[in-house]
Design an enzyme around this catalytic site. Sequence first.
Site, PDB file in Angstrom:
ATOM      1  N   GLN A 261       2.571  13.995   9.661  1.00  0.00           N
ATOM      2  CA  GLN A 261       3.164  12.935   8.848  1.00  0.00           C
ATOM      3  C   GLN A 261       4.620  12.676   9.245  1.00  0.00           C
ATOM      4  OE1 GLN A 261       2.443  13.406   4.630  1.00  0.00           O
ATOM      5  NE2 GLN A 261       1.874  11.273   4.417  1.00  0.00           N
ATOM      6  N   CYS A 408      -0.166  10.929 -11.645  1.00  0.00           N
ATOM      7  CA  CYS A 408      -1.523  11.477 -11.612  1.00  0.00           C
ATOM      8  C   CYS A 408      -2.442  10.377 -11.098  1.00  0.00           C
ATOM      9  CB  CYS A 408      -1.979  11.974 -12.982  1.00  0.00           C
ATOM     10  SG  CYS A 408      -2.232  10.673 -14.203  1.00  0.00           S
TER      11      CYS A 408
END
Length: 558
Positions: A261, A408
């Site tokens: 990444q 979330c």
Amino acid sequence: MTTHEPRTVRAPRGPHKTAKGWIQEAAKRMLMNNLDPEVAEHPESLVVYGGRGKAARNWEAFDHIVATLDRLENDETLLVQSGKPVAVLRTHEWAPRVLIANSNLVPHWANWETFDKLDQAGLMMYGQMTAGSWIYIGTQGILQGTYETFAGAAQKHFGGSLKGTITVTAGLGGMGGAQPLAVKLAGGVSITIEIDPTRIRKRLETRYLDEVADNLQDAIARAEGYKAQGVARSIGVQGNAAELVPQLVEMNWTPDLLTDQTSAHDPMWGYIPPVNADEDAGKLRSEHAEEYRQRAYAAMAAHVRAMLELQKRGAVTFDYGNNLRQRAFEAGVEDAFSYPGFVPAFIRDSFCEGRGPFRWVALSGDPQDIYATDKALLELFPEDERLQSWLTYAADQIAFQGLPARICWLGYKERDRAAKLFNDMVKDGRVKAPIVIGRDHLDAGSVASPYRETEAMKDGSDAVSDWPLLNFGVGIASGASWMSFHHGGGVGLGFSQHSGLVIVADGTDEAAKKLSRALTNDPGMGVIRHADAGYDHALDVARERGIDLPSLGIKDHA
């Protein structure tokens, strides 16, 4: 301040506003929060994350945005063009207070070379995803999504847990910095390579990284020890991935799981090639730009060749959406796409449910407000085991950056329920100030990105960008507080278009109506997009939850 000079920025806290409405106040605070030193990678340059993803074009534009938000009426809309406020228009109270467009170029000219010329002329800004749309919350913002990815890899390849495995990756910036903790949450050991020592220190300080090894050999020795003990642990090592990953091949050592990444999406300002001891990468880039670019491409090619070799030797290998494969392919690695992207490999089923990143921020600045929302959500969704596990862990372990925030993953017919709960909590005083609700542009129905979110679509519609444009329009029509449409986030210019939505829960009845509409329709676009592409799971969700899809013969039964 009228000199428009760099300065330390921190968002106001508390229940009192200076703007004319809470939406305007929220936009101002979130813009400022993006530049909080706890949050941004290079706040003095207005860079939030992702190489050069900025919150505003320059300090003068930042000052004008803040001043305009303070005077903006509740029936007006501020237009922001690549980080610069260009107009205020009379609209209506259900319209967004801010509309943002960042980095958008006509397709033929949608490349870094054109952008760089415009950027240098002061005409454009790279907004990444949540940098230019004012809803970045630090590394936590990507953490659960990163956990979902590694948990998906564990489920598919390692019997449901990463316990007893070693993951090798690179990049500890705003996005990549979530990887060590995500692997740890999934039960595994990780080695993360990072060239910038300040980023390593930042991840240590915020508890996303456990320890730092002296060199690659030391990192491997530590990792093997933890693996043998079945201990979940994260290890950082300073170095260049284009040198250290090939060293793994030379050492004949193969990790269990392999990804990357680094900021490969931006060859000039993101990915740093190896340089000699007497060279400075920044100086090389500024004085010999073409040589720097060529070295960066050569480095990415070497990096991917090593990943391909390790894949052949047994490492479960995947691309983490930074366009590294494409850059290597451009540099002559013909088989660069021999390993898959993370979305088709591990995430697409969630997208078929409209399930994706849902984040919220306490404008009070009080962490207790976030803990109160954690508890309330645990009670609202008792059957969601992943949510229960995540929120319980996050409340105990996650360090806040800037304004207290939480993320979330929730889906269609869930986000609207959570938003109603938050609005009720503001209304009855269970939290001390309004709550801002947003999401990453990396979501089920908000992005077209053929090498990331829409890679390998079932019907071949990977590059169709009508969908994020429809998502942008749907958010505007549904009462969002501010909407954004960007180009090039995640994978770089020419490779993605995407839309962002933010909405404010201020405890009013009007907010309740907007929240219900916007946070039903926005994730609904994810179900619609995947149902239209022929995914059975999305079609089932559409039937079960009542989405009207005329071309597919499915009608709303709600």
